[in-house]
Scaffold this motif. Structure first.
Motif, short mmCIF file in Angstrom:
data_model
loop_
_atom_site.label_atom_id
_atom_site.label_comp_id
_atom_site.label_asym_id
_atom_site.label_seq_id
_atom_site.Cartn_x
_atom_site.Cartn_y
_atom_site.Cartn_z
N UNK A 1 -17.84 -75.53 -43.14
CA UNK A 1 -16.50 -74.99 -43.37
C UNK A 1 -15.71 -75.06 -42.06
N UNK A 2 -14.48 -75.53 -42.16
CA UNK A 2 -13.56 -75.48 -41.03
C UNK A 2 -12.52 -74.41 -41.33
N UNK A 3 -12.27 -73.53 -40.37
CA UNK A 3 -11.34 -72.43 -40.55
C UNK A 3 -10.12 -72.62 -39.67
N UNK A 4 -9.05 -71.93 -40.02
CA UNK A 4 -7.81 -72.00 -39.23
C UNK A 4 -7.95 -71.16 -37.97
N UNK A 5 -8.91 -71.55 -37.11
CA UNK A 5 -9.18 -70.82 -35.88
C UNK A 5 -8.79 -71.69 -34.69
N UNK A 6 -9.34 -71.38 -33.51
CA UNK A 6 -8.96 -72.14 -32.32
C UNK A 6 -9.46 -73.58 -32.36
N UNK A 7 -10.41 -73.87 -33.23
CA UNK A 7 -10.88 -75.25 -33.37
C UNK A 7 -10.01 -76.06 -34.33
N UNK A 8 -9.66 -75.48 -35.45
CA UNK A 8 -9.03 -76.27 -36.52
C UNK A 8 -7.69 -75.74 -37.00
N UNK A 9 -7.21 -74.64 -36.42
CA UNK A 9 -5.93 -74.09 -36.86
C UNK A 9 -4.77 -75.04 -36.67
N UNK A 10 -4.86 -75.91 -35.67
CA UNK A 10 -3.79 -76.88 -35.44
C UNK A 10 -3.62 -77.85 -36.61
N UNK A 11 -4.69 -78.07 -37.38
CA UNK A 11 -4.64 -78.95 -38.55
C UNK A 11 -4.37 -78.15 -39.81
N UNK A 12 -5.06 -77.04 -39.99
CA UNK A 12 -5.01 -76.31 -41.25
C UNK A 12 -3.78 -75.43 -41.40
N UNK A 13 -3.37 -74.76 -40.34
CA UNK A 13 -2.24 -73.84 -40.45
C UNK A 13 -0.94 -74.52 -40.92
N UNK A 14 -0.58 -75.70 -40.38
CA UNK A 14 0.63 -76.36 -40.89
C UNK A 14 0.55 -76.73 -42.36
N UNK A 15 -0.68 -76.85 -42.88
CA UNK A 15 -0.87 -77.18 -44.29
C UNK A 15 -0.92 -75.92 -45.16
#
Length: 418
Positions: free
Chosen positions: A372-386
């Motif tokens: 699972x990838x979460x909208x955190x410091x690792x993946x938030x740059x990708x997931x949050x805009x979506x």
């Protein structure tokens, strides 16, 4: 292409440790390759051998001199594998640590003022390093927005933000969240048109396992990988530096001859383990081509890897074994879209009404390892805009099989029904 030679996939899988079973979980399908690929059995053997040797490289004894020769051979192997145009290779603590060192040296070693250019697609390894060293060196850190629809970025996005005083630029070769590759050569060429002296540093950590590395075609100054993501082991990173980047002031011991970049005693076993990786690509290239040249075989291996992974991800998306693919389910969102030629062995998705963590847990119960990838410091740059809080990442590698994809699709069918 799933398997042009009936016995090839079996021969490939026989070279990897824990290919179909976890020592803690038991039998399982490994679709978590982006988190760290399977390890070559030869790497395991090499690592154990060198872990037992007490001698340091360079000492005036047979073991110390042998270690020097092993490191030199590995660096030659790296030059062939990466198709490096001169420069030098160094080993460090990790890919992330090396990115910090290269980006820091580039920022601090260039004139004050100007820009450090990154993109919002990048892993925090490069974004964090640029964010730290840009203000220390009196520079503005500018983030170029990636394309949410494709999960990638292109030269046209970079172009408006490139100024003559762009001192340092970072580029991500492949996203570990979207799975999409970036045309590094085109972006680097666009940067050089306006800022020819810019130091360009590339995060190749996610890309390396998929082959097709050609530094000579990129016109860059630094390229970093994490060997554990390309069939080696944890505990070290590898970086290539151009001669002009290597000449910048950097951390090192006072008075050390040659101003080396490597800090402390090198682990000859880490270098030897990367030679095992290059040998594997060489072997695979010999199975899928009749080239006499080693570099040509490595290129052929990369092309075969790409073709296999494309076939597997297409089956995952479109369906296989009379089972529907992920793209056929209503309520499923595929990050980067379904028809995306940039995809490299990875599909990230979300399903409306069911949390990604629950899907990953259910798949794990079915013996299928995903993440699972979460909208955190690792993946938030990708997931949050979506507008997504999380997603399921299914990452495949060339040693995976269509039968494993079918098992995944059957498990997803049962999860969707439930």
């Amino acid at each position: 292409m799933i398997n042009p030679q009936p016995d090839l996939i079996d021969d490939i899988r026989a070279r990897f440790a824990h290919v179909d079973a976890c020592p803690f979980q038991g039998e399982r399908v490994f679709f978590e390759n982006a988190g760290g690929a399977l390890t070559l059995k030869s790497v395991v053997e090499t690592s154990a051998k060198f872990a037992a040797i007490p001698d340091n490289p360079g000492r005036d004894n047979p073991a110390g001199q042998a270690a020097v020769e092993i490191i030199a051979r590995a660096k030659n192997d790296m030059a062939v594998f990466f198709n490096a145009p001169g420069g030098q290779f160094i080993a460090g603590e990790s890919g992330t640590e090396l990115l910090f060192r290269l980006i820091g040296a580039a920022c601090l070693g260039t004139p004050e003022g100007g820009r450090v250019l990154s993109s919002s697609l990048e892993h925090p390894a490069t974004r964090s390093a640029a964010d730290r060293y840009a203000p220390i060196s009196g520079k503005a850190h500018v983030l170029v927005a990636h394309d949410n629809s494709t999960g990638s970025i292109d030269a046209a996005a970079y172009k408006p933000e490139i100024t003559p005083d762009t001192r340092v630029a970072t580029i991500l070769h492949t996203s570990p969240v979207t799975g999409m590759a970036v045309d590094v050569a085109a972006i680097a060429a666009t940067i050089r048109e306006t800022a020819p002296d810019c130091y360009i540093i590339v995060d190749g950590i996610q890309h390396a396992a998929h082959g097709r590395l050609d530094l000579a075609a990129l016109d860059i100054d630094g390229y970093v990988i994490s060997p554990y993501k390309v069939f080696s082991r944890h505990g070290y990173g590898i970086a290539w530096l151009s001669d002009r980047l290597a000449a910048l002031p950097h951390d090192g011991l006072m008075g050390a001859p040659g101003a080396p970049w490597e800090l402390g005693t090198r682990d000859a076993g880490a270098y030897a383990a990367f030679s095992d990786v290059v040998d594997y690509f060489d072997w695979l290239g010999g199975r899928v081509s009749d080239h006499d040249d080693r570099r040509a075989r490595i290129v052929a291996a990369g092309e075969a890897i790409h073709a296999q992974e494309k076939a597997l991800t297409e089956a995952l998306l479109r369906g296989a074994g009379n089972l529907p693919g992920l793209a056929s389910y209503e309520g499923v969102t595929i990050i980067g879209g379904i028809d995306n030629p940039r995809r490299e062995g990875l599909v990230s998705f979300a399903y409306e009404g069911l949390e990604a963590t629950k899907i990953v847990a259910a798949l794990n119960e079915a013996g299928i390892r995903t993440h699972v990838r979460k909208a955190d410091h690792y993946s938030g740059n990708i997931l949050s805009p979506l507008g997504m809080e999380s997603c399921v990442r299914v990452s495949l590698c060339h040693y995976n099989t269509e039968a494993e994809v079918i098992r995944f699709l059957a498990a997803m069918r049962d999860i969707m029904r439930a």
